[in-house]
Design an enzyme around this catalytic site. Structure first.
Site, PDB file in Angstrom:
ATOM      1  N   VAL A 109       0.856  -1.177   0.000  1.00 44.93           N
ATOM      2  CA  VAL A 109       0.000   0.000   0.000  1.00 44.93           C
ATOM      3  C   VAL A 109       0.894   1.229   0.000  1.00 44.93           C
ATOM      4  CG1 VAL A 109      -1.854   1.227   1.178  1.00 44.93           C
ATOM      5  CG2 VAL A 109      -1.730  -1.268   1.320  1.00 44.93           C
ATOM      6  N   CYS A 110       0.644   2.137  -0.936  1.00 45.03           N
ATOM      7  CA  CYS A 110       1.348   3.422  -0.990  1.00 45.03           C
ATOM      8  C   CYS A 110       2.871   3.194  -1.021  1.00 45.03           C
ATOM      9  CB  CYS A 110       0.913   4.277   0.200  1.00 45.03           C
ATOM     10  SG  CYS A 110       1.314   6.036   0.068  1.00 45.03           S
ATOM     11  N   ALA A 111       3.604   3.800  -0.095  1.00 41.70           N
ATOM     12  CA  ALA A 111       5.067   3.710  -0.107  1.00 41.70           C
ATOM     13  C   ALA A 111       5.588   2.349   0.317  1.00 41.70           C
ATOM     14  CB  ALA A 111       5.669   4.791   0.800  1.00 41.70           C
TER      15      ALA A 111
END
Length: 348
Positions: A135-137
């Site tokens: 998720v994301c970074a």
């Protein structure tokens, strides 16, 4: 209880999330173990968003067991100051296998700073997982652990250039909500983790349960992975040229109006050649391509809200059903009817 990984089967063409692998059903009574690998300083919504999707799916009949693990087994504190307890260390020999590994993000990951033990835990759990998702970074952790070498990936739009520069073997999609490359999934910023999790639930349990989860969480719609992180106007820098800025506002406000090159040039008081140069300079696209992109997004919204292809084609200025179909196939790889089917129950 841990479960034996299931085997993938071919996706059904034209089905909701047709780009996702349709996994075989879990054996009767077996549960799919989902492990969230949290760590000190992880972003709270990156952790809780996907966990809410899978826990809601379990409550509504899906066969999921959920654990939160940390690199060393200790409790951690997220960026929001919320303390989360751990079900065990990520590097432990148990569970011998798991279905889904989820890795959240944190700002420090984008700067090349990884909490002690995180990468070892990622490698250990991913080696035993049927599929791994970030998720994301969290994509930075997967990449640093060597899981994404030579693969396609995405992350938060602020950090796609950094991810690409730091890991040159990656093919980074700077615009997608989420990207799948075989059994590895990466998603864009924060709420995109919910979109990805809904798609994973649908791959496991089918569209009906995924849509029930979306309704339970009051998620307006399930966005397909290839959808842009931002709308066309939102991701287009505001031009300094007054006439061009006015045209972009007109196109966004009324996609169905006459936006041919001749009409645009007349309204701007410019030659067609000059206007085309301005469009390329400020939007990176020709006038026709820009208008098509805005109309496509408008068409997606109409179809998601239950409009027919005929009404959608007329109200967006695309014209005919066949023109709409060609545009969707060319830009999204699905037909309008298949796209509309994705949202048929979530928007009720």
């Amino acid at each position: 209880m841990a479960m034996k990984p299931t085997e993938p089967v071919e996706p059904v063409p034209g089905a909701p999330y047709a780009d996702e692998p349709r996994l075989a059903a879990a054996p009767m009574g077996a549960r799919r173990l989902v492990v969230m690998l949290a760590f000190e300083g992880a972003r709270l919504l990156d952790v809780t968003g996907p966990l809410e999707v899978f826990s809601a799916a379990a409550r509504l009949g899906g066969r999921y067991e959920i654990q939160v693990r940390t690199p060393d087994g200790r409790d951690i504190t997220t960026t929001a100051g919320t303390r989360l307890s751990s079900d065990g260390p990520g590097t432990a020999a148990d569970p011998p296998s798991l279905h889904t590994l989820l890795v959240p993000g944190a700002e420090e990951l984008t700067q090349g700073r990884f909490p002690p033990g995180l990468l070892d835990a990622v490698r250990a759990l991913a080696a035993r997982a049927h599929r791994t998702a970030s998720v994301c970074a969290g994509a930075f952790a997967l990449a640093e652990a060597g899981l994404l070498d030579g693969r396609r990936a995405t992350t938060h739009w602020r950090h796609t250039a950094t991810l690409a520069a730091r890991h040159p073997t990656l093919s980074v999609d700077p615009d997608a909500i989420y990207v799948r490359d075989e059994r590895l999934y990466t998603s864009a910023g924060v709420s995109a983790g919910i979109d990805l999790s809904l798609a994973l639930v649908e791959a496991d349990e089918g569209p009906d349960l995924a849509r029930e989860v979306a309704r339970d969480l009051v998620v307006f719609m399930q966005r397909p992975g290839g959808q842009s992180q931002f709308s066309v106007p939102a991701r287009t820098p505001r031009p300094r040229h007054d006439a061009l800025r006015a045209l972009l506002d007109e196109i966004a406000a009324d996609p169905a109006a006459d936006h041919s090159l001749a009409a645009l040039a007349t309204r701007a008081g410019l030659s067609g050649r000059h206007l085309t140069r301005l469009f390329r300079e400020h939007t990176g696209a020709t006038p026709a391509a820009y208008v098509d992109a805005v109309r496509l997004e408008a068409a997606q919204a109409f179809l998601a809200n239950g409009e027919t292809a005929t009404v959608t084609a007329r109200r967006t200025g695309i014209g005919s059903d066949e023109s709409l179909r060609r545009l969707f196939l060319r830009r999204l790889g699905v037909t309008p009817s298949a796209y509309r089917a994705r949202f048929r129950t979530t928007t009720r």
